[in-house]
Design a protein around this motif. Structure first.
Motif, PDB file in Angstrom:
ATOM      1  N   UNK A 110       2.035 -12.287  -0.026  1.00  0.00           N
ATOM      2  CA  UNK A 110       0.855 -11.814  -0.745  1.00  0.00           C
ATOM      3  C   UNK A 110       0.652 -10.333  -0.447  1.00  0.00           C
ATOM      4  N   UNK A 111       0.452  -9.530  -1.499  1.00  0.00           N
ATOM      5  CA  UNK A 111       0.210  -8.096  -1.338  1.00  0.00           C
ATOM      6  C   UNK A 111      -1.260  -7.876  -0.993  1.00  0.00           C
ATOM      7  N   UNK A 112      -1.511  -7.257   0.161  1.00  0.00           N
ATOM      8  CA  UNK A 112      -2.872  -6.931   0.565  1.00  0.00           C
ATOM      9  C   UNK A 112      -3.298  -5.559   0.063  1.00  0.00           C
ATOM     10  N   UNK A 113      -2.391  -4.600   0.066  1.00  0.00           N
ATOM     11  CA  UNK A 113      -2.697  -3.248  -0.408  1.00  0.00           C
ATOM     12  C   UNK A 113      -1.397  -2.559  -0.784  1.00  0.00           C
ATOM     13  N   UNK A 114      -1.381  -1.930  -1.957  1.00  0.00           N
ATOM     14  CA  UNK A 114      -0.197  -1.164  -2.357  1.00  0.00           C
ATOM     15  C   UNK A 114      -0.550   0.218  -2.889  1.00  0.00           C
ATOM     16  N   UNK A 115      -1.833   0.611  -2.751  1.00  0.00           N
ATOM     17  CA  UNK A 115      -2.227   1.955  -3.175  1.00  0.00           C
ATOM     18  C   UNK A 115      -3.478   2.359  -2.409  1.00  0.00           C
ATOM     19  N   UNK A 116      -3.753   3.660  -2.400  1.00  0.00           N
ATOM     20  CA  UNK A 116      -4.974   4.183  -1.804  1.00  0.00           C
ATOM     21  C   UNK A 116      -5.415   5.373  -2.654  1.00  0.00           C
ATOM     22  N   UNK A 117      -6.659   5.320  -3.113  1.00  0.00           N
ATOM     23  CA  UNK A 117      -7.233   6.376  -3.955  1.00  0.00           C
ATOM     24  C   UNK A 117      -6.338   6.685  -5.154  1.00  0.00           C
ATOM     25  N   UNK A 118      -5.780   5.634  -5.752  1.00  0.00           N
ATOM     26  CA  UNK A 118      -4.945   5.802  -6.933  1.00  0.00           C
ATOM     27  C   UNK A 118      -3.522   6.224  -6.671  1.00  0.00           C
ATOM     28  N   UNK A 120       0.119   5.398  -4.979  1.00  0.00           N
ATOM     29  CA  UNK A 120       0.901   4.269  -4.486  1.00  0.00           C
ATOM     30  C   UNK A 120       1.356   4.510  -3.049  1.00  0.00           C
ATOM     31  N   UNK A 121       1.278   3.449  -2.223  1.00  0.00           N
ATOM     32  CA  UNK A 121       1.755   3.548  -0.846  1.00  0.00           C
ATOM     33  C   UNK A 121       3.268   3.639  -0.845  1.00  0.00           C
ATOM     34  N   UNK A 122       3.788   4.763  -0.427  1.00  0.00           N
ATOM     35  CA  UNK A 122       5.223   5.002  -0.470  1.00  0.00           C
ATOM     36  C   UNK A 122       5.931   4.470   0.768  1.00  0.00           C
ATOM     37  N   UNK A 141       4.912   8.908   5.517  1.00  0.00           N
ATOM     38  CA  UNK A 141       5.062  10.105   4.684  1.00  0.00           C
ATOM     39  C   UNK A 141       4.525   9.835   3.291  1.00  0.00           C
ATOM     40  N   UNK A 142       3.887  10.837   2.709  1.00  0.00           N
ATOM     41  CA  UNK A 142       3.478  10.761   1.303  1.00  0.00           C
ATOM     42  C   UNK A 142       4.483  11.468   0.407  1.00  0.00           C
ATOM     43  N   UNK A 143       5.491  12.090   0.998  1.00  0.00           N
ATOM     44  CA  UNK A 143       6.447  12.875   0.219  1.00  0.00           C
ATOM     45  C   UNK A 143       7.823  12.246   0.172  1.00  0.00           C
ATOM     46  N   UNK A 144       8.269  11.643   1.264  1.00  0.00           N
ATOM     47  CA  UNK A 144       9.630  11.124   1.349  1.00  0.00           C
ATOM     48  C   UNK A 144       9.615   9.604   1.508  1.00  0.00           C
ATOM     49  N   UNK A 145      10.467   8.879   0.786  1.00  0.00           N
ATOM     50  CA  UNK A 145      10.589   7.433   0.991  1.00  0.00           C
ATOM     51  C   UNK A 145      11.410   7.140   2.241  1.00  0.00           C
TER      52      UNK A 145
END
Length: 336
Positions: A110-118, A120-122, A141-145
């Motif tokens: 079950x996905x609990x969270x996959x984004x924050x403030x619009x 996507x959680x990378x 990181x918000x820039x690199x996977x």
């Protein structure tokens, strides 16, 4: 509101290194058991590159049966940090899918969270569940996977975050940002603060949850002898164990402190193109809640490389790795 970390110098005093003594290597049939944790019965849980969540039993058994590997679930992504919950389910930070809850009895995800403030959680990395039902977790990181993790360390983006998902909430809030590759996470014995590993800054940061300094960040242990990755502690009684995924690299330190952002970005692009091979230097630290180092275990020419996690079971240390196809079992030092 997001709170930027403020770091004052705090030199780490480490005792003389103790040897890390290997006992056995266990092939688990999957690459990259990045995090290792124990369940209520002392069995080891881990996630591997192809998305599977595995349970490892009998890692320290001397008998002929040997260790047993059991498939529990498949996240459909890339599981990293794990956190067993009292109800028997498992929190999973998945680098592709976000923060997940996995039922270990039937494998449901079950996905609990996959984004924050619009956004996507990378790159969700590590999680801690607190008694009030909230979940705190890191984003590296918000820039690199994940596959470009080395690019973030070289570029020194400072885009890591600490997030909180309140009980029943559908989207997390940002508690800290500006972290240098936020990684491992652990709670203090009394629940008054969290310890966050900043891999790219060779430090552990304390985020206060209660008291006059609640909501503030401060140094916990700085100038570590390596790159801190996952953190683990057994309940509230033991030390915080930190896996050091690699040694300090003087050239990288110089780049971070002296080079402008454009130069670091170019160096990051070059680093992603060069085949990576970890060194044979591995290390572990055990710290108490004052930030004092109780144990510093090292091995200079280890055949088991890039240690990204550690847990303790049955008087042994079990090591995980983003690089290897199994786990290593080592002797645990006497408690201090």
């Amino acid at each position: 509101m997001p709170v930027s970390t403020v770091h004052a110098p705090k030199a780490l005093v480490t005792p003389p290194p103790e040897p890390l003594v290997p006992v056995r290597y266990v092939d688990i049939g999957g690459r990259g058991p990045e995090d290792v944790v124990t369940d209520a019965r002392g069995r080891v849980l881990t996630g591997v590159e192809d998305g599977r969540i595995l349970r490892l039993d009998g890692l320290t058994d001397p008998g002929p049966r040997g260790p047993r590997v059991e498939l529990l679930a498949d996240t459909g992504g890339r599981p990293l940090g794990l956190e067993p919950l009292p109800d028997g389910t498992l929190l999973v930070c998945d680098a592709v899918r976000g923060l997940l809850n996995v039922d270990l009895t039937d494998g449901r995800v079950r996905v609990l969270a996959d984004s924050v403030a619009g956004e996507r959680l990378r790159f969700a990395s590590n999680a801690v569940a607190l008694p009030d039902g909230s979940v705190h977790f890191t984003v590296s990181s918000r820039r690199h996977p994940l596959e470009h993790w080395i690019g973030d360390l070289v570029e020194h983006t400072g885009t890591g975050r600490l997030l909180r998902l309140a009980p029943g909430a559908r989207e997390p809030e940002v508690l800290l940002e500006g972290l240098q590759f936020a990684n491992g996470l652990a709670a203090s014995a009394d629940g008054s603060f969290l310890v966050v590993a900043e891999t790219g800054a060779h430090r552990l940061t304390r985020y206060r949850l209660t008291g006059p300094g609640a909501g503030r960040a401060e140094p916990f242990a700085a100038d570590l002898p390596g790159l801190p990755d996952n953190l683990w502690r057994r309940g509230s009684g033991g030390p915080v164990w930190a896996a050091l995924a690699g040694p300090r690299v003087p050239a990288l330190d110089l780049l971070h402190h002296a080079a402008p952002a454009a130069v670091r970005r170019g160096a990051a692009r070059a680093a992603r193109r060069v085949p990576f091979r970890p060194t044979g230097m591995v290390g572990l630290l055990a710290l108490d809640d004052t930030g004092t180092v109780l144990h510093h275990l090292t091995r200079r020419h280890s055949r088991f490389r890039m240690v990204t996690s550690v847990c303790e079971t049955d008087g042994h240390l079990v090591l995980g790795s983003l690089w290897e196809h199994g786990v290593a079992v080592c002797a645990a030092p006497p408690p201090k």
